[in-house]
Design an enzyme around this catalytic site. Structure first.
Site, PDB file in Angstrom:
ATOM      1  N   GLY A  81       0.818  -1.217   0.000  1.00 40.08           N
ATOM      2  CA  GLY A  81       0.000   0.000   0.000  1.00 40.08           C
ATOM      3  C   GLY A  81       0.846   1.258   0.000  1.00 40.08           C
ATOM      4  O   GLY A  81       1.974   1.269   0.512  1.00 40.08           O
ATOM      5  N   ARG A 145       1.017  -5.683  -5.039  1.00 43.58           N
ATOM      6  CA  ARG A 145       1.020  -6.621  -3.914  1.00 43.58           C
ATOM      7  C   ARG A 145       1.426  -8.049  -4.310  1.00 43.58           C
ATOM      8  O   ARG A 145       1.164  -8.988  -3.561  1.00 43.58           O
ATOM      9  CB  ARG A 145      -0.359  -6.642  -3.254  1.00 43.58           C
ATOM     10  CG  ARG A 145      -0.713  -5.348  -2.506  1.00 43.58           C
ATOM     11  CD  ARG A 145      -1.867  -5.557  -1.549  1.00 43.58           C
ATOM     12  NE  ARG A 145      -2.283  -4.324  -0.893  1.00 43.58           N
ATOM     13  CZ  ARG A 145      -1.699  -3.828   0.195  1.00 43.58           C
ATOM     14  NH1 ARG A 145      -0.685  -4.457   0.736  1.00 43.58           N
ATOM     15  NH2 ARG A 145      -2.136  -2.710   0.732  1.00 43.58           N
ATOM     16  N   ASP A 176       5.523  -7.995   5.410  1.00 38.46           N
ATOM     17  CA  ASP A 176       5.566  -9.114   4.458  1.00 38.46           C
ATOM     18  C   ASP A 176       6.657  -8.902   3.412  1.00 38.46           C
ATOM     19  O   ASP A 176       7.429  -9.815   3.114  1.00 38.46           O
ATOM     20  CB  ASP A 176       4.229  -9.237   3.717  1.00 38.46           C
ATOM     21  CG  ASP A 176       3.222 -10.020   4.537  1.00 38.46           C
ATOM     22  OD1 ASP A 176       3.634 -10.657   5.533  1.00 38.46           O
ATOM     23  OD2 ASP A 176       2.028  -9.979   4.191  1.00 38.46           O
ATOM     24  N   LYS A 202       8.273   0.479   5.480  1.00 40.60           N
ATOM     25  CA  LYS A 202       7.146   1.310   5.041  1.00 40.60           C
ATOM     26  C   LYS A 202       5.820   0.769   5.557  1.00 40.60           C
ATOM     27  O   LYS A 202       5.663  -0.445   5.629  1.00 40.60           O
ATOM     28  CB  LYS A 202       7.129   1.311   3.513  1.00 40.60           C
ATOM     29  CG  LYS A 202       5.923   1.939   2.884  1.00 40.60           C
ATOM     30  CD  LYS A 202       5.184   1.018   1.895  1.00 40.60           C
ATOM     31  CE  LYS A 202       4.429  -0.112   2.550  1.00 40.60           C
ATOM     32  NZ  LYS A 202       3.506  -0.857   1.688  1.00 40.60           N
ATOM     33  N   THR A 203       4.910   1.533   5.953  1.00 41.15           N
ATOM     34  CA  THR A 203       3.475   1.257   6.062  1.00 41.15           C
ATOM     35  C   THR A 203       2.822   2.328   6.935  1.00 41.15           C
ATOM     36  O   THR A 203       3.333   2.661   8.014  1.00 41.15           O
ATOM     37  CB  THR A 203       3.101  -0.138   6.638  1.00 41.15           C
ATOM     38  OG1 THR A 203       1.674  -0.197   6.751  1.00 41.15           O
ATOM     39  CG2 THR A 203       3.695  -0.453   7.994  1.00 41.15           C
ATOM     40  N   ASP A 205       0.271   1.823   8.476  1.00 40.43           N
ATOM     41  CA  ASP A 205      -0.361   1.127   9.605  1.00 40.43           C
ATOM     42  C   ASP A 205       0.480   1.198  10.884  1.00 40.43           C
ATOM     43  O   ASP A 205      -0.035   0.959  11.972  1.00 40.43           O
ATOM     44  CB  ASP A 205      -0.603  -0.350   9.263  1.00 40.43           C
ATOM     45  CG  ASP A 205      -1.699  -0.529   8.229  1.00 40.43           C
ATOM     46  OD1 ASP A 205      -2.212   0.501   7.744  1.00 40.43           O
ATOM     47  OD2 ASP A 205      -2.043  -1.676   7.913  1.00 40.43           O
TER      48      ASP A 205
HETATM   49  P1  FBP Z   1       0.559  -1.941   3.659  1.00 40.66           P
HETATM   50  O1  FBP Z   1       0.528  -2.853   4.840  1.00 40.66           O
HETATM   51  O2  FBP Z   1       0.935  -2.604   2.399  1.00 40.66           O
HETATM   52  O3  FBP Z   1       1.409  -0.731   3.917  1.00 40.66           O
HETATM   53  O4  FBP Z   1      -0.911  -1.381   3.427  1.00 40.66           O
HETATM   54  C1  FBP Z   1      -1.684  -0.961   4.494  1.00 40.66           C
HETATM   55  C2  FBP Z   1      -3.055  -0.483   4.070  1.00 40.66           C
HETATM   56  O5  FBP Z   1      -3.034   0.886   3.778  1.00 40.66           O
HETATM   57  C3  FBP Z   1      -4.073  -0.819   5.147  1.00 40.66           C
HETATM   58  O6  FBP Z   1      -4.182   0.200   6.082  1.00 40.66           O
HETATM   59  C4  FBP Z   1      -5.309  -1.102   4.345  1.00 40.66           C
HETATM   60  O7  FBP Z   1      -6.121  -2.042   4.994  1.00 40.66           O
HETATM   61  C5  FBP Z   1      -4.779  -1.686   3.082  1.00 40.66           C
HETATM   62  O8  FBP Z   1      -3.501  -1.149   2.891  1.00 40.66           O
HETATM   63  C6  FBP Z   1      -5.628  -1.411   1.865  1.00 40.66           C
HETATM   64  O9  FBP Z   1      -5.081  -2.083   0.779  1.00 40.66           O
HETATM   65  P2  FBP Z   1      -5.415  -1.772  -0.743  1.00 40.66           P
HETATM   66  O10 FBP Z   1      -4.594  -0.596  -1.137  1.00 40.66           O
HETATM   67  O11 FBP Z   1      -4.937  -2.990  -1.453  1.00 40.66           O
HETATM   68  O12 FBP Z   1      -6.859  -1.492  -0.866  1.00 40.66           O
END
Ligand code: FBP
Length: 552
Positions: A81, A145, A176, A202-203, A205
């Site tokens: 993400g 992803r 991951d 990165k994230t 979250d």
């Molecule tokens: P990452 O763990 O890859 O950084 O993504 C986190 C996130 O932003 C979450 O907060 C959310 O649930 C998810 O990605 C949404 O994913 P997508 O962009 O595939 O809809």
């Protein structure tokens, strides 16, 4: 392409590097730290990573650069993400690489890990890079992803690297992606491919952190963006005094984002998934807890409020997660087709009633119909319910409404309850990075190149002491295997980076816990306002409350 005045102004911003990286490439040397062990399952992890396990932590310091002089050809990918600051990681990497040797080359593989497999790339130059300095988004090369985890994939990656003469890869991703970076590093070392692999944390979250990695990038900007909006909503609520706002914020699993936003804005309610799990709270108990705040405020004549709901909350409610596993089982394989062929919702309901245990059916029965139907609509590629798509903000407001109706029937409540719903997620992931994220990300990228230059592999670019001014930040590297343990994934034991959940005995949660009873009944709202990029340091450069409390 039309460019906004802010974007133009941000091009001029010069990200701050840690003091030790500011003296010029020729004056950066390595200080060796101690050997590392994985956080758990040491023997198993060591056996799985014979070439990359147990290496020393390192920090950089001022001194004569002793790294080998050779032309470097490096590849980089963005994975998962979006998170504000990703562009600056690449800019920092590029600047360090070019400052070391103008002939060095940086390849950007497009669309995330799949770009490495499909050999879909661009070669960066100044003109291209300059368009992305200090901007949000991952559009510089895109992200994806696709998981890089099989030997076949690693062999393709090694082959593509060989084709371009690439001797190092930088993987910018979450837990991951960095787990996979460690496995790829081990593969490359075991097969003598000559390719080093470096990760960057990165994230938005915030769940990739530990004693070494103080925070993942993007968390600062995303939570500030959400907190601005939550503050604005609080001010609207306090002006109109007629709505309860239920605001779901991103964070697929851990509740760090929700907690940080609560620390910044002081809403009436903030649920924390980790606490719900620890206390084994049921949906009814959570609804009762929120309804207590609604009723207490109504008694003061305040029929308004704000509740923050973390995206991942339902998986932390024990009875709900049992219900989800039963539904996954109920629709496994061809049973899903039989279910989908049923003509009406009534027929489907009877099928569900027949298939669930009595306990899960009791939970299912209290859910609003739209949520019940959502549970059967969206499936992931493995056929499982996509929990993150459940509108938990609507679920909890509906349960609170029922709870209040029951109180009203007993004469225990006499207020009004009008709920509005919001989901804050994508709004924050591509914001212009705050000064903190712009500086932190640039430093991570710059530092990643120094790790490459000094020959490290299987390391995470590490920049710490982040609650202090950038001058005092400490740059170095940490073997990724140090963060790993063995977990059960898809029916098999796997080495993975341990996800950091909110610690209930940690300072951020304890601060929240000490104050939330007052916030629940008073109107103690804080209005953080928009992220500021230019102005006094205390307004522009301060990072999260979480980090400040953790480091206090
Ligand atoms: P990452 O763990 O890859 O950084 O993504 C986190 C996130 O932003 C979450 O907060 C959310 O649930 C998810 O990605 C949404 O994913 P997508 O962009 O595939 O809809």
């Amino acid at each position: 392409m039309k460019i906004s005045p802010l974007q133009l102004a941000r091009y001029q911003y010069e990200p701050k590097l840690p003091g030790m990286l500011r003296n010029g490439i020729s004056e950066i040397c390595v200080k060796d730290g101690s050997a590392t062990e994985s956080v758990a399952d040491q023997e198993k992890i060591k056996a799985l990573f014979p070439n990359t396990y147990g290496k020393n932590e390192i920090t950089f310091q001022k001194g004569c650069n002793t790294s080998a002089e050779k032309k470097q050809v490096v590849g980089v990918i963005l994975s998962g993400g979006q998170a504000p600051g990703g562009h600056n990681v690449i800019c920092g990497l590029y600047d360090a690489l070019k400052a070391t040797n103008a002939d060095n080359v940086l390849y950007g593989f497009k669309g995330g890990p799949s770009g490495l497999l499909d050999d879909d790339y661009i070669v960066f130059d100044d003109a291209y890079i300059n368009q992305y300095r200090n901007t949000g988004g991952f559009d510089i090369i895109g992200s994806g992803r696709t998981k890089l985890e099989t030997e076949e994939q690693f062999a393709i990656v090694a082959e593509n690297c060989k084709k371009h003469g690439i001797t190092a890869l930088v993987i910018i991703g979450g837990d991951d992606s960095n787990t996979n970076a460690a496995v790829l590093a081990e593969y490359c070392a075991a097969h003598n491919t000559g390719v080093q692999v470096i990760g960057c944390p990165k994230t938005i979250d915030g769940d990739l952190k530990n004693e070494d990695i103080e925070c993942s990038f993007g968390f600062d900007t995303a939570t500030k963006t959400y907190s601005e909006i939550i503050g604005n909503i609080q001010r609207d609520a306090n002006s109109a005094k007629k709505y309860w706002h239920f605001i779901k914020v991103m964070g697929r699993s851990a509740s760090h984002v929700a907690l940080e936003c609560a620390l910044q804005t002081q809403p009436n309610i903030c649920l924390v998934g980790e606490e719900v799990a620890a206390k084994k709270m049921s949906l009814a108990q959570i609804a009762d807890y929120i309804a207590d705040s609604v009723a207490a405020r109504a008694a003061k004549g305040w029929n308004f409020g704000v509740a923050i709901i973390p995206e991942g909350i339902v998986e932390f409610v024990p009875e709900f997660s049992v219900l989800i596993s039963e539904i996954n089982e109920l629709l496994a394989g061809s049973k899903a087709d039989a279910f989908n062929a049923l003509p009406t919702w009534e027929d489907k309901y009877a099928f569900i009633e027949n298939g669930l245990t009595k306990e899960s059916m009791a939970v299912f029965a209290i859910l609003p119909v739209n949520i019940q139907q959502q549970l059967f609509l969206e499936r992931d590629p493995h056929g499982n319910v996509q929990v993150s798509l459940i509108e938990s903000e609507k679920l909890f407001s509906a349960l609170v409404k029922d709870n209040l109706a029951a109180r009203k029937a007993k004469g225990a409540y006499n207020g009004k309850f009008n709920a509005l719903h919001h989901f804050l997620g994508y709004e924050g992931r591509c914001a212009f990075p705050s000064n903190f994220d712009a500086d932190y990300c640039y430093s991570l990228g710059y530092n990643a190149f120094m790790l490459i230059q000094y020959g490290y592999t299987g390391y995470l670019s590490k920049v710490s002491n982040l609650s202090k001014p950038a001058e005092e930040w400490v740059a170095g590297g940490m073997p990724i295997t140090k963060m790993m343990n063995i977990e059960r994934r898809h029916g098999a034991d796997k080495p993975v980076i341990r996800k950091a959940l909110v610690e209930l005995d940690g300072a951020p949660f304890r601060f929240f816990e000490e104050n939330r009873a007052q916030w629940a009944v008073d109107t103690a709202y804080v209005y953080p306002g928009a992220i500021q990029y230019f102005g006094p340091s205390e307004v522009c450069d301060t990072t999260t409350r979480t980090l400040a409390l953790e480091k206090a």
